[in-house]
Design a protein around this motif. Structure first.
Motif, PDB file in Angstrom:
ATOM      1  N   ALA A  40       0.685  -1.255  -0.064  1.00 51.57           N
ATOM      2  CA  ALA A  40      -0.243   0.350  -0.047  1.00 51.57           C
ATOM      3  C   ALA A  40       0.746   1.685   0.126  1.00 51.57           C
ATOM      4  N   VAL A  41       0.663   2.227  -0.291  1.00 51.38           N
ATOM      5  CA  VAL A  41       0.999   4.121  -0.283  1.00 51.38           C
ATOM      6  C   VAL A  41       0.123   4.463   0.054  1.00 51.38           C
ATOM      7  N   SER A  42       0.971   5.093   1.734  1.00 51.74           N
ATOM      8  CA  SER A  42       0.627   6.205   2.618  1.00 51.74           C
ATOM      9  C   SER A  42      -0.403   7.215   0.931  1.00 51.74           C
ATOM     10  N   ARG A  43      -0.594   8.724   2.270  1.00 48.46           N
ATOM     11  CA  ARG A  43      -0.935   9.517   1.494  1.00 48.46           C
ATOM     12  C   ARG A  43      -2.446   9.660   0.961  1.00 48.46           C
ATOM     13  N   LEU A  44      -2.684   8.751   1.250  1.00 46.95           N
ATOM     14  CA  LEU A  44      -4.184   8.517  -0.372  1.00 46.95           C
ATOM     15  C   LEU A  44      -5.514   8.226   0.841  1.00 46.95           C
ATOM     16  N   SER A  45      -6.152   8.987   0.083  1.00 48.43           N
ATOM     17  CA  SER A  45      -7.915   8.273   0.515  1.00 48.43           C
ATOM     18  C   SER A  45      -8.245   7.368   0.422  1.00 48.43           C
ATOM     19  N   ALA A  46      -8.997   6.748   1.048  1.00 45.04           N
ATOM     20  CA  ALA A  46     -10.311   5.143   0.527  1.00 45.04           C
ATOM     21  C   ALA A  46     -10.639   5.341  -0.867  1.00 45.04           C
ATOM     22  N   GLY A  47     -10.192   3.990  -1.240  1.00 46.61           N
ATOM     23  CA  GLY A  47     -10.698   4.769  -3.258  1.00 46.61           C
ATOM     24  C   GLY A  47      -9.839   5.065  -3.494  1.00 46.61           C
ATOM     25  N   LEU A  48      -8.660   5.811  -3.730  1.00 48.99           N
ATOM     26  CA  LEU A  48      -8.158   6.249  -4.509  1.00 48.99           C
ATOM     27  C   LEU A  48      -6.391   5.380  -4.370  1.00 48.99           C
ATOM     28  N   ALA A  49      -6.893   4.792  -3.932  1.00 49.93           N
ATOM     29  CA  ALA A  49      -5.680   3.367  -3.997  1.00 49.93           C
ATOM     30  C   ALA A  49      -5.910   2.132  -3.701  1.00 49.93           C
ATOM     31  N   ILE A  50      -5.785   1.323  -5.543  1.00 46.17           N
ATOM     32  CA  ILE A  50      -5.629  -0.790  -5.361  1.00 46.17           C
ATOM     33  C   ILE A  50      -4.478  -1.026  -5.260  1.00 46.17           C
ATOM     34  N   VAL A  51      -4.064  -1.689  -4.380  1.00 43.12           N
ATOM     35  CA  VAL A  51      -2.933  -2.837  -4.182  1.00 43.12           C
ATOM     36  C   VAL A  51      -3.207  -4.063  -5.110  1.00 43.12           C
ATOM     37  N   VAL A  52      -2.516  -4.310  -6.206  1.00 43.82           N
ATOM     38  CA  VAL A  52      -2.475  -5.829  -6.638  1.00 43.82           C
ATOM     39  C   VAL A  52      -0.962  -6.711  -6.755  1.00 43.82           C
ATOM     40  N   PRO A  53      -1.743  -8.020  -5.646  1.00 44.05           N
ATOM     41  CA  PRO A  53      -0.400  -8.924  -6.275  1.00 44.05           C
ATOM     42  C   PRO A  53       0.314  -8.569  -7.940  1.00 44.05           C
ATOM     43  N   ALA A  54       1.928  -9.537  -7.544  1.00 44.84           N
ATOM     44  CA  ALA A  54       3.081  -8.817  -8.441  1.00 44.84           C
ATOM     45  C   ALA A  54       2.907 -10.615  -9.601  1.00 44.84           C
ATOM     46  N   ILE A  55       1.320 -10.495  -9.911  1.00 41.75           N
ATOM     47  CA  ILE A  55       1.239 -12.449 -10.243  1.00 41.75           C
ATOM     48  C   ILE A  55       0.997 -11.772 -12.004  1.00 41.75           C
ATOM     49  N   ALA A  56       1.659 -11.813 -12.963  1.00 50.36           N
ATOM     50  CA  ALA A  56       1.091 -10.974 -13.945  1.00 50.36           C
ATOM     51  C   ALA A  56       0.169 -11.199 -14.385  1.00 50.36           C
ATOM     52  N   ALA A  57      -0.641 -12.918 -14.261  1.00 49.21           N
ATOM     53  CA  ALA A  57      -2.045 -13.540 -14.799  1.00 49.21           C
ATOM     54  C   ALA A  57      -3.041 -12.399 -13.920  1.00 49.21           C
ATOM     55  N   LYS A  58      -2.681 -12.325 -12.905  1.00 50.74           N
ATOM     56  CA  LYS A  58      -4.547 -12.092 -12.318  1.00 50.74           C
ATOM     57  C   LYS A  58      -4.305 -10.325 -12.407  1.00 50.74           C
ATOM     58  N   TYR A  59      -3.343  -9.748 -12.377  1.00 46.79           N
ATOM     59  CA  TYR A  59      -2.990  -8.137 -12.487  1.00 46.79           C
ATOM     60  C   TYR A  59      -3.417  -8.047 -14.060  1.00 46.79           C
ATOM     61  N   ALA A  60      -2.911  -9.420 -14.417  1.00 47.65           N
ATOM     62  CA  ALA A  60      -4.144  -8.460 -16.817  1.00 47.65           C
ATOM     63  C   ALA A  60      -5.806  -8.760 -16.893  1.00 47.65           C
TER      64      ALA A  60
END
Length: 103
Positions: A40-60
């Protein structure tokens, strides 16, 4: 009526984690959203950040849905943490490059 390049209306920019942190620290009135890898990246309001896994197929598979969610949150700029450079990520990089150049 606002027309948008698919899949989003906000400007999209690829960035390193350091560039994301710097952009958030020096933000001048822009509503910045982040699509981050793994952490996660700090300093962001709820809804303005999405954290995704570093798994190419899932990310895509979830890329455009995630971009649309951040766009719907009212972002002016979506910073996408640059994914790894490997063969597994080639299609993701292509999609991100295309989306970034549509603006």
């Amino acid at each position: 009526v606002q027309t948008c390049a698919l899949p989003i209306c906000a400007k999209l920019q690829l960035a390193t984690r350091r560039q994301i942190i710097d952009a958030l620290a020096t933000n001048r009135g822009r509503r910045i959203a982040v699509l981050a890898l793994e952490v996660a990246v700090s300093r962001l309001s709820a809804g303005l950040a999405i954290v995704v896994p570093a798994i190419a197929a899932k990310y895509a598979k979830e890329l455009y849905a995630n971009l649309r969610l951040l766009d719907a949150a009212g972002a002016d700029l979506i910073l996408v943490e640059t994914p790894p450079r490997s063969a597994a990520w080639t299609a993701v990089h292509d999609r991100l490059q295309r989306a970034a150049t549509l603006k």
